[in-house]
Write an enzyme that holds these catalytic residues in place. Sequence first.
Site, mmCIF file in Angstrom:
data_model
loop_
_atom_site.group_PDB
_atom_site.id
_atom_site.type_symbol
_atom_site.label_atom_id
_atom_site.label_comp_id
_atom_site.label_asym_id
_atom_site.label_seq_id
_atom_site.Cartn_x
_atom_site.Cartn_y
_atom_site.Cartn_z
ATOM 1 N N GLY A 186 54.592 60.074 -36.081
ATOM 2 C CA GLY A 186 54.251 60.336 -34.903
ATOM 3 C C GLY A 186 55.319 59.794 -33.057
ATOM 4 O O GLY A 186 55.430 60.290 -32.440
ATOM 5 N N ARG A 235 49.392 66.388 -30.487
ATOM 6 C CA ARG A 235 48.822 66.654 -31.831
ATOM 7 C C ARG A 235 47.420 66.983 -31.634
ATOM 8 O O ARG A 235 47.211 68.181 -32.600
ATOM 9 C CB ARG A 235 48.799 65.118 -32.711
ATOM 10 C CG ARG A 235 49.592 64.479 -33.160
ATOM 11 C CD ARG A 235 49.105 63.135 -33.845
ATOM 12 N NE ARG A 235 49.633 62.663 -35.216
ATOM 13 C CZ ARG A 235 49.385 61.295 -35.522
ATOM 14 N NH1 ARG A 235 49.830 60.514 -35.276
ATOM 15 N NH2 ARG A 235 50.953 61.691 -37.055
ATOM 16 N N GLY A 245 54.063 58.827 -41.723
ATOM 17 C CA GLY A 245 54.219 58.489 -43.122
ATOM 18 C C GLY A 245 53.707 59.819 -43.766
ATOM 19 O O GLY A 245 54.009 59.289 -45.159
ATOM 20 N N LYS A 285 57.588 50.567 -38.896
ATOM 21 C CA LYS A 285 57.156 50.327 -39.476
ATOM 22 C C LYS A 285 58.006 49.832 -41.204
ATOM 23 O O LYS A 285 58.456 51.015 -41.821
ATOM 24 C CB LYS A 285 56.238 50.928 -40.340
ATOM 25 C CG LYS A 285 55.157 51.150 -39.089
ATOM 26 C CD LYS A 285 54.063 51.841 -39.219
ATOM 27 C CE LYS A 285 53.910 53.529 -38.048
ATOM 28 N NZ LYS A 285 53.275 54.017 -38.611
#
Length: 400
Positions: free
Chosen positions: A357, A34, A381, A199
Site C-alpha cells: 500500500g 486503490r 501483505g 512492519k
Amino acid sequence: MKTIDDLDVAGRRVFVRADLNVPLAGDEITDDGRIRAAVPTIAKLAERGAKVIVASHLGRPKGAPDPQFSLRPVAARLGELLGKDVAFATDTVGDSAKATVAALADGEVTLLENLRFNAGETAKDDAERGAFADALAAFADAYVGDGFGAVHRKHASVYDLPARLPHAAGGLIATEVGVLKKLTEDVARPYAVVLGGAKVSDKLGVIDHLLGKADRLLIGGGMAYTFLAAQGHEVGKSLLQEDQIPAVKEYLARAEKQGVEFVLPVDVLAAPEFPDLKTKAPAHPVVVPADAIPADLEGLDIGPRTRELFAAKLADAATVFWNGPMGVFEHPDYADGTRAVAQALLDSPAFTVVGGGDSAAAVRILGFDENAFGHISTGGGASLEYLEGKTLPGLAALED
Ligand code: ADP
Ligand code: MG
C-alpha cells in the site's frame, strides 16, 4: 476461479468486496490509487444492469464506528471516478444500509460504511464472523471478490460471505493473481527483491521463503536495522525487533550457503527524532555509516552510497519485486532512498512489480508515472503472503 463474466447480474443485487483502504489526511484522500483500481469491475457490473453494493474496510477501527475511519470521502471520490452518484450508507447492516440497498435501481451503485465498524468483520470466532456474513448475505444475490489487498485476511466479508452466495473473482483480483504467478513460476533471472517499510515482523517471514527463490535480496526501511543488529552493529534509536535477531542470523547464514546475495545499507540518514509528518519541518538528518549509528540517533532513510549500491544491484536484474519504502518517504528529507529505488526500477528493462500500500502510494506521491512500472499491486501483505506460497483465505473462498 469464476470471473464476473460467468455471473448473471442483470437486475440482481451484487455485493462487491473491494479494497478502498486509501490513505487519508483528515477527510482528504492523499492517494486514490486503490479506488481507481476498483472502478473497472464496479463500472462493468453497473453497465450490465446490476444493483451494485460496494463494501470495504478502511484503517483499523476497533469494531465500532469511529468517524476518522469513515468511508464517506471515498464514496464521493468513487462517484467522481464512475461518473455517477454513489449512495452512501452510514452503517454496514443497519437501517441506513437496508434503506440504501432497497432503493437501488438497476445500474446504480451504493457504498456501505466501513465493514470494520462491525466487530463481526474481523472476529476470530467463526460464529461471530458468520453472523455478520449472514447479515451481509441478506443484501445480495451474488458476490464478487475484488479486494486484493484484503484476501490474506480471514474476515467475514472476504472469507465467510462468498460461501453464502454465488461468487466470482473481480477483474482486479484476476490481474493481480496473474502477475504474482509470474513471480513464482518460471521467473526470469536474475530475480531481485527489495524489501523495506515499517512492519518488520510481517516481512521477515517472506524472506524465509524468498531465500529459495530470489537471487538477490536488498533490505532497506525499518527492517534493515534488525539485520544490522544481527551483524553486531549498534543501531541507536532505529526500529529494531530484537526477538527476531536469531531468525535473521539464520537467514544470513542460509543465504551465504545458498549463494543468495543479501544487500544491506552501508550508510543511513539519521536524526535524534522521528520527523514531524504534519508540518514537514526540516529534519536536518546526518549521514552516518550503517555499521556505526550513534546511540542517540534513529535511522530514517538509506544514505547516498546505499542509493547507488541498490541502483547498481537492480540494474542488471531481469525481474524485480519491491515491497516497502526505503525510509520515511512521507517527509521530504527522507524520500530520496525510496525515490532512488523507484528510479532504478524505471531505468531497468526488468519485469517490475511494486507491491504494498505505502510503496505504491509512494511511487505516485513522489511524482512517478505509475504506468511506467510493470505492475503496481494494490496489496502489500496479500502479495507477500502469496509469494510466501501461503493459501490466501479470500482466494480460496473464490475457488468453486
Ligand atoms: P507497505 O505498505 O508498502 O507494505 P509498510 O506499511 O510496511 O509498507 O511501511 C510503510 C511505512 O514505513 C511508511 O509509512 C514509512 O514512513 C515507514 N518507514 C520506512 N522506513 C522507516 C524507518 N527507517 N523507520 C521508521 N519507519 C520507516
Ligand atoms: Mg503499509
